[in-house]
Scaffold this active site. Structure first.
Site, PDB file in Angstrom:
ATOM      1  N   CYS A   1       2.878  -6.708  15.473  1.00  0.00           N
ATOM      2  CA  CYS A   1       4.029  -5.924  15.848  1.00  0.00           C
ATOM      3  C   CYS A   1       5.141  -6.999  15.717  1.00  0.00           C
ATOM      4  O   CYS A   1       6.207  -7.372  15.361  1.00  0.00           O
ATOM      5  CB  CYS A   1       3.754  -5.094  16.942  1.00  0.00           C
ATOM      6  SG  CYS A   1       2.999  -3.844  17.354  1.00  0.00           S
TER       7      CYS A   1
ATOM      8  N   LYS B   1      -2.935  -3.039   6.900  1.00  0.00           N
ATOM      9  CA  LYS B   1      -3.893  -3.393   6.292  1.00  0.00           C
ATOM     10  C   LYS B   1      -5.348  -3.785   7.386  1.00  0.00           C
ATOM     11  O   LYS B   1      -6.403  -3.612   7.433  1.00  0.00           O
ATOM     12  CB  LYS B   1      -3.192  -4.541   6.408  1.00  0.00           C
ATOM     13  CG  LYS B   1      -3.919  -5.693   5.167  1.00  0.00           C
ATOM     14  CD  LYS B   1      -3.304  -7.255   6.082  1.00  0.00           C
ATOM     15  CE  LYS B   1      -4.768  -8.289   5.552  1.00  0.00           C
ATOM     16  NZ  LYS B   1      -4.444  -9.250   6.100  1.00  0.00           N
TER      17      LYS B   1
ATOM     18  N   LYS C   1      -3.760   5.537  10.665  1.00  0.00           N
ATOM     19  CA  LYS C   1      -2.849   5.043  10.423  1.00  0.00           C
ATOM     20  C   LYS C   1      -3.284   4.253   9.259  1.00  0.00           C
ATOM     21  O   LYS C   1      -3.412   3.061   9.571  1.00  0.00           O
ATOM     22  CB  LYS C   1      -1.533   4.228  11.358  1.00  0.00           C
ATOM     23  CG  LYS C   1      -0.172   3.918  10.489  1.00  0.00           C
ATOM     24  CD  LYS C   1       0.218   2.598  11.442  1.00  0.00           C
ATOM     25  CE  LYS C   1       1.000   2.016  10.592  1.00  0.00           C
ATOM     26  NZ  LYS C   1       1.864   0.904  11.380  1.00  0.00           N
TER      27      LYS C   1
ATOM     28  N   HIS D   1       3.795   1.115   2.423  1.00  0.00           N
ATOM     29  CA  HIS D   1       5.419   0.591   2.229  1.00  0.00           C
ATOM     30  C   HIS D   1       5.455   1.377   0.335  1.00  0.00           C
ATOM     31  O   HIS D   1       7.297   1.422   0.684  1.00  0.00           O
ATOM     32  CB  HIS D   1       4.927  -0.928   1.633  1.00  0.00           C
ATOM     33  CG  HIS D   1       3.911  -1.649   2.167  1.00  0.00           C
ATOM     34  ND1 HIS D   1       2.917  -1.956   1.998  1.00  0.00           N
ATOM     35  CD2 HIS D   1       4.642  -1.948   3.387  1.00  0.00           C
ATOM     36  CE1 HIS D   1       2.929  -2.721   3.266  1.00  0.00           C
ATOM     37  NE2 HIS D   1       3.525  -2.690   3.918  1.00  0.00           N
TER      38      HIS D   1
ATOM     39  N   CYS E   1      -2.275  -2.609  21.850  1.00  0.00           N
ATOM     40  CA  CYS E   1      -1.123  -2.186  20.453  1.00  0.00           C
ATOM     41  C   CYS E   1      -1.985  -0.931  20.185  1.00  0.00           C
ATOM     42  O   CYS E   1      -2.442  -1.119  19.747  1.00  0.00           O
ATOM     43  CB  CYS E   1      -0.779  -3.062  19.958  1.00  0.00           C
ATOM     44  SG  CYS E   1      -0.046  -2.608  18.347  1.00  0.00           S
TER      45      CYS E   1
ATOM     46  N   HIS F   1       0.361  -1.302  -0.003  1.00  0.00           N
ATOM     47  CA  HIS F   1       0.325   0.102   0.102  1.00  0.00           C
ATOM     48  C   HIS F   1       0.859   1.150  -0.119  1.00  0.00           C
ATOM     49  O   HIS F   1       2.490   0.948   0.046  1.00  0.00           O
ATOM     50  CB  HIS F   1      -0.932   0.161   1.364  1.00  0.00           C
ATOM     51  CG  HIS F   1      -0.247  -0.067   2.501  1.00  0.00           C
ATOM     52  ND1 HIS F   1       0.219   0.895   3.229  1.00  0.00           N
ATOM     53  CD2 HIS F   1      -0.837  -0.880   3.190  1.00  0.00           C
ATOM     54  CE1 HIS F   1       0.862   0.615   4.628  1.00  0.00           C
ATOM     55  NE2 HIS F   1       0.504  -0.499   4.717  1.00  0.00           N
TER      56      HIS F   1
ATOM     57  N   CYS G   1       1.693  -8.950  20.447  1.00  0.00           N
ATOM     58  CA  CYS G   1       1.274  -8.147  20.242  1.00  0.00           C
ATOM     59  C   CYS G   1       1.612  -9.271  18.781  1.00  0.00           C
ATOM     60  O   CYS G   1       2.660  -9.535  18.390  1.00  0.00           O
ATOM     61  CB  CYS G   1       1.276  -6.885  19.489  1.00  0.00           C
ATOM     62  SG  CYS G   1       0.720  -6.385  18.023  1.00  0.00           S
TER      63      CYS G   1
ATOM     64  N   HIS H   1      -1.951  -1.452  16.544  1.00  0.00           N
ATOM     65  CA  HIS H   1      -3.094  -2.697  15.662  1.00  0.00           C
ATOM     66  C   HIS H   1      -4.126  -2.365  16.732  1.00  0.00           C
ATOM     67  O   HIS H   1      -4.770  -2.949  15.643  1.00  0.00           O
ATOM     68  CB  HIS H   1      -1.928  -4.185  15.708  1.00  0.00           C
ATOM     69  CG  HIS H   1      -1.167  -3.934  14.988  1.00  0.00           C
ATOM     70  ND1 HIS H   1      -0.024  -3.796  16.032  1.00  0.00           N
ATOM     71  CD2 HIS H   1      -1.486  -4.337  13.893  1.00  0.00           C
ATOM     72  CE1 HIS H   1       1.122  -4.085  14.285  1.00  0.00           C
ATOM     73  NE2 HIS H   1       0.327  -3.419  13.436  1.00  0.00           N
TER      74      HIS H   1
HETATM   75  N1  MSP Z   1       9.130  -7.325   7.671  1.00  0.00           N
HETATM   76  C1  MSP Z   1       8.972  -5.602   9.265  1.00  0.00           C
HETATM   77  C2  MSP Z   1       9.959  -4.849   8.587  1.00  0.00           C
HETATM   78  C3  MSP Z   1      11.769  -5.857   9.519  1.00  0.00           C
HETATM   79  S1  MSP Z   1      12.861  -5.524   8.459  1.00  0.00           S
HETATM   80  C4  MSP Z   1      14.256  -5.995   8.620  1.00  0.00           C
HETATM   81  C5  MSP Z   1       7.131  -5.293   8.619  1.00  0.00           C
HETATM   82  N2  MSP Z   1       6.716  -4.679   8.048  1.00  0.00           N
HETATM   83  S2  MSP Z   1       5.548  -4.452   7.038  1.00  0.00           S
HETATM   84  O1  MSP Z   1       5.203  -4.908   6.299  1.00  0.00           O
HETATM   85  O2  MSP Z   1       4.908  -4.743   8.628  1.00  0.00           O
HETATM   86  O3  MSP Z   1       5.799  -3.010   7.044  1.00  0.00           O
HETATM   87  C6  MSP Z   1       6.365  -2.148   7.795  1.00  0.00           C
HETATM   88  C7  MSP Z   1       7.031  -0.789   7.195  1.00  0.00           C
HETATM   89  O4  MSP Z   1       6.447  -0.486   6.156  1.00  0.00           O
HETATM   90  C8  MSP Z   1       7.302   0.398   7.800  1.00  0.00           C
HETATM   91  O5  MSP Z   1       8.476   1.148   8.522  1.00  0.00           O
HETATM   92  C9  MSP Z   1       7.065   1.754   6.465  1.00  0.00           C
HETATM   93  O6  MSP Z   1       8.695   1.497   6.008  1.00  0.00           O
HETATM   94  C10 MSP Z   1       5.493   1.124   5.904  1.00  0.00           C
HETATM   95  N3  MSP Z   1       4.751   1.649   6.223  1.00  0.00           N
HETATM   96  C11 MSP Z   1       3.611   0.707   6.833  1.00  0.00           C
HETATM   97  N4  MSP Z   1       2.629   1.800   6.657  1.00  0.00           N
HETATM   98  C12 MSP Z   1       2.324   2.842   6.660  1.00  0.00           C
HETATM   99  C13 MSP Z   1       2.397   3.662   6.757  1.00  0.00           C
HETATM  100  N5  MSP Z   1       0.925   4.442   7.041  1.00  0.00           N
HETATM  101  N6  MSP Z   1       2.700   5.030   6.554  1.00  0.00           N
HETATM  102  C14 MSP Z   1       4.188   5.133   6.299  1.00  0.00           C
HETATM  103  N7  MSP Z   1       4.444   4.134   6.242  1.00  0.00           N
HETATM  104  C15 MSP Z   1       4.098   2.618   6.370  1.00  0.00           C
HETATM  105  O7  MSP Z   1       7.450  -4.386  10.013  1.00  0.00           O
END
Ligand code: MSP
Length: 646
Positions: free
Chosen positions: A128, A297, A294, A20, A142, A17, A125, A145
């Site tokens: 997380c 998903k 935020k 990411h 959390c 999304h 959690c 979430h």
């Molecule tokens: N798998 C772990 C990361 C391991 S790194 C060694 C993880 N994955 S995640 O799919 O949840 O991705 C989190 C990351 O996605 C955030 O740190 C950020 O880079 C991005 N984002 C996910 N949602 C976001 C927002 N709503 N806004 C900005 N960035 C966000 O955590």
């Protein structure tokens, strides 16, 4: 110089999304910027495929975890080219070389005595994938979430994280740029001011099988973070690969604040235990929100990058996210905001500058860049703005202040547009005696466009190449693709011939929210209590709710040139906005900085004296001795910038 830039590896329990996409666009832009300044760069992204929630998502779809992971991982991999994101490596934690590196490291840390077996109970959690402390919970949930963690008690392996606490504090204190922006560095130091607990790094196979087996106990798999963080090493061929030797010392990670603790505490302590030098920098950004929540998903309010690219085009999306978000702070996403940026900054400012300049060059100079003559004051001012832009751009892009870097670029665009108006090439063209002056003006305008094509390349790669080709350059010519070769005024060589290209940015009509973001129609609020009759001229509560008033903190203020009344304010509303306010007769800019004011935050942007104003500050009209004076509306106590007024 060398740079190794990474994004987090994303969980494969959800499709990509905008959140990411943002992190990955930032890393790609930084990577392209570093290449523009001559660095050797390696850029890595990938997917994180083990753990509870992936196993659960696979079970829900009735497929094996690996085939589930294959499908979603491919979606991430296929999204990046659509966003003009070009990583050098896409890593998956199910890759066999990664599994081997994780097991070797676990064995090494275990042999060193930094891993021990113990009983533990805590609040876990699954979102997380880590244990939370009581302090982190908000109303028992959390905060990310919005659901309560599970109480879990079991025997597990632990990493002696506490052993490295002081070393980590010392490192952060001695290296101010280790974690930026500063607010996150402070957050980590404040967390480290309390005793650190050891980190639980295993899960019993009786509870989870979808993970990497511990090399010293096959009844357990390793905890996702111990597995995931090591991807940054595996991707360089650690321990023997030449990439590891070449790049590890120049590692920069980009993440959002949700995973600050694993990156700022778990990861450096793991590296200390392994005897590996710490990464160079951790760049932490805020969240993309929708309606103050935020985007995620689990909340279900996501916007898909693919749909945004279809609706607006890739360069508009890249420009929008980099310009709109102050790196480190949260930002709100809306279709209206993208449309406003596209129409104002891209179609109006940049697009018009390009089309007016090239049309005039075609008309007055047969499409060829002329030899410039003597410089006048307005030329010198334009050159000075271009030079300031280059300085500010380089400094801000290098320190992840992308919105400021782009502001500087737009200063030059604004200046060049004004330069057209003040020099009136169309009038010069009427008098043959003015030919030399016309040549100078046209040269300066094309040179401005060349510099813009150069500096916009990391942000809007397609547009930058299109501009360069339109000016008569090859897409990879050094003067439009290297700061060393082209990053100064006067590199443009007379004689270059324009090529025909399509308009850079069409204007687009404002549209209903699309892009996968389904807004529910607002429910008609039922009147509570006594029945009320409609009053002419009065607002219903629903109409009032449509007006968003927020508290904004003024972080900079300056007079708008050639205007007595207008001040240009930079206001922090949890995102940075520019607001033009008609209070110049009543306030000095310096007295406003730090003041918290009330801002109407959902007005359509308006242009005042060429500046796009993104909101309105509220002020009361006061009359003293028959003289009217505006007094800014403020709050009675300091509140968090962006707080909603209701
Ligand atoms: N798998 C772990 C990361 C391991 S790194 C060694 C993880 N994955 S995640 O799919 O949840 O991705 C989190 C990351 O996605 C955030 O740190 C950020 O880079 C991005 N984002 C996910 N949602 C976001 C927002 N709503 N806004 C900005 N960035 C966000 O955590």
């Amino acid at each position: 110089m060398k740079t190794y830039i990474t994004t987090p590896i994303y969980y494969v329990n959800a499709q990509p999304h905008l959140g990411h996409a943002y992190t990955t666009i930032v890393a790609d832009t930084y990577c392209r910027f570093c290449r523009l300044r001559g660095d050797e760069v390696r850029f890595q992204t990938g997917t994180d495929e083990h753990g509870d929630k992936i196993a659960e998502a696979a079970t829900n779809e009735n497929v094996a975890p690996k085939s589930y992971a294959d499908r979603i991982s491919a979606m991430f991999r296929d999204t990046w080219p659509l966003l003009q994101v070009a990583p050098d490596n896409f890593i998956r934690t199910t890759d066999s070389d990664h599994i081997k590196v994780v097991q070797d490291i676990l064995q090494q840390v275990y042999d060193k005595g930094d891993i021990y077996f113990d009983e533990y109970s805590g609040l876990y959690c699954r979102g997380c994938e880590r244990f939370l402390t009581e302090k982190e919970l908000v109303d028992g949930n959390c905060p990310d979430h919005q659901r309560p963690p599970q109480e879990i008690a079991e025997q597990n392996y632990f990493f002696r994280m506490s052993k490295y606490q002081q070393q980590l504090i010392d490192h952060i204190t001695a290296n101010p740029e280790f974690i930026t922006p500063e607010r996150y560095r402070n957050e980590v130091l404040s967390f480290l001011s309390e005793p650190l607990e050891d980190l639980c790094i295993s899960r019993p196979k009786s509870r989870l099988t979808w993970g990497i087996e511990l090399p010293f106990d096959d009844n357990f798999v390793t905890y996702v973070w111990f597995d995931a963080l090591i991807n940054y090493l595996t991707g360089l061929g650690y321990p023997d690969g030449s990439l590891y030797q070449d790049f590890w010392g120049d590692t920069e990670h980009v993440i959002a604040k949700d995973i600050l603790k694993p990156h700022a505490i778990y990861w450096p302590t793991m590296l200390l235990s392994m005897g590996i030098p710490l990464y160079k920098k951790l760049h932490v950004h805020g969240y993309w929100n929708i309606d103050d929540a935020k985007m995620s998903k689990s909340i279900g309010n996501v916007v898909r990058p693919r749909a945004l690219v279809e609706d607006y085009g890739v360069d508009t999306l890249r420009y929008f996210v980099l310009r709109e978000m102050s790196f480190g702070l949260d930002s709100s996403f809306s279709d209206q905001a993208i449309v406003a940026r596209q129409n104002s900054d891209l179609a109006n400012d940049l697009g018009n500058l390009y089309s007016r300049t090239t049309a005039m060059l075609n008309k007055y100079c047969a499409g060829n860049v002329p030899e410039p003559g003597e410089a006048e004051d307005s030329d010198r001012e334009l050159v000075a703005t271009a030079e300031q832009m280059l300085q500010s751009y380089e400094k801000n892009m290098a320190t992840f202040h992308f919105h400021k870097g782009l502001q500087a670029v737009w200063e030059l665009i604004g200046k060049a547009n004004k330069y057209i108006v003040s020099n009136e090439p169309w009038s010069l063209a009427k008098e043959p005696d003015n030919g030399r002056r016309l040549a100078t003006v046209m040269y300066n305008l094309v040179e401005s466009l060349r510099l813009l094509a150069l500096v916009l390349r990391p942000v809007m790669p397609e547009t930058a190449v299109k501009m360069a080709v339109g000016l008569g350059y090859g897409s990879d010519d050094a003067v439009v693709n290297s700061l060393a070769a082209g990053g100064r005024w006067g590199v443009l060589v007379p004689g270059l011939s324009l090529q025909k290209i399509d308009a850079l940015f069409p204007r687009i009509a404002s549209k209903a929210p699309a892009s996968g973001q389904q807004k529910k129609p607002k429910k008609q609020a039922k009147p509570k209590g006594k029945a009320v009759t409609a009053h002419e001229g009065l607002l219903t509560i629903d109409q009032f709710r449509d007006i968003v008033i927020k508290v904004g903190e003024i972080i900079a203020a300056e007079r708008v040139k050639k205007s007595e009344k207008l001040l240009k304010l930079t206001v922090n509303l949890a995102e940075t906005r520019t607001i033009v306010a008609g209070i110049g007769q009543y306030y000095q800019p310096e007295e406003l900085v730090g003041l918290q004011v009330l801002v109407v935050a959902n007005l359509q942007p308006a242009k005042l004296m060429g500046i796009t104003s993104e909101g309105m500050v509220l002020a009361a009209k006061n009359v003293v001795d028959g003289e009217e004076r505006l007094v800014l509306a403020t709050v009675s106590q300091t509140v968090l910038p962006g707080a909603q007024v209701s």
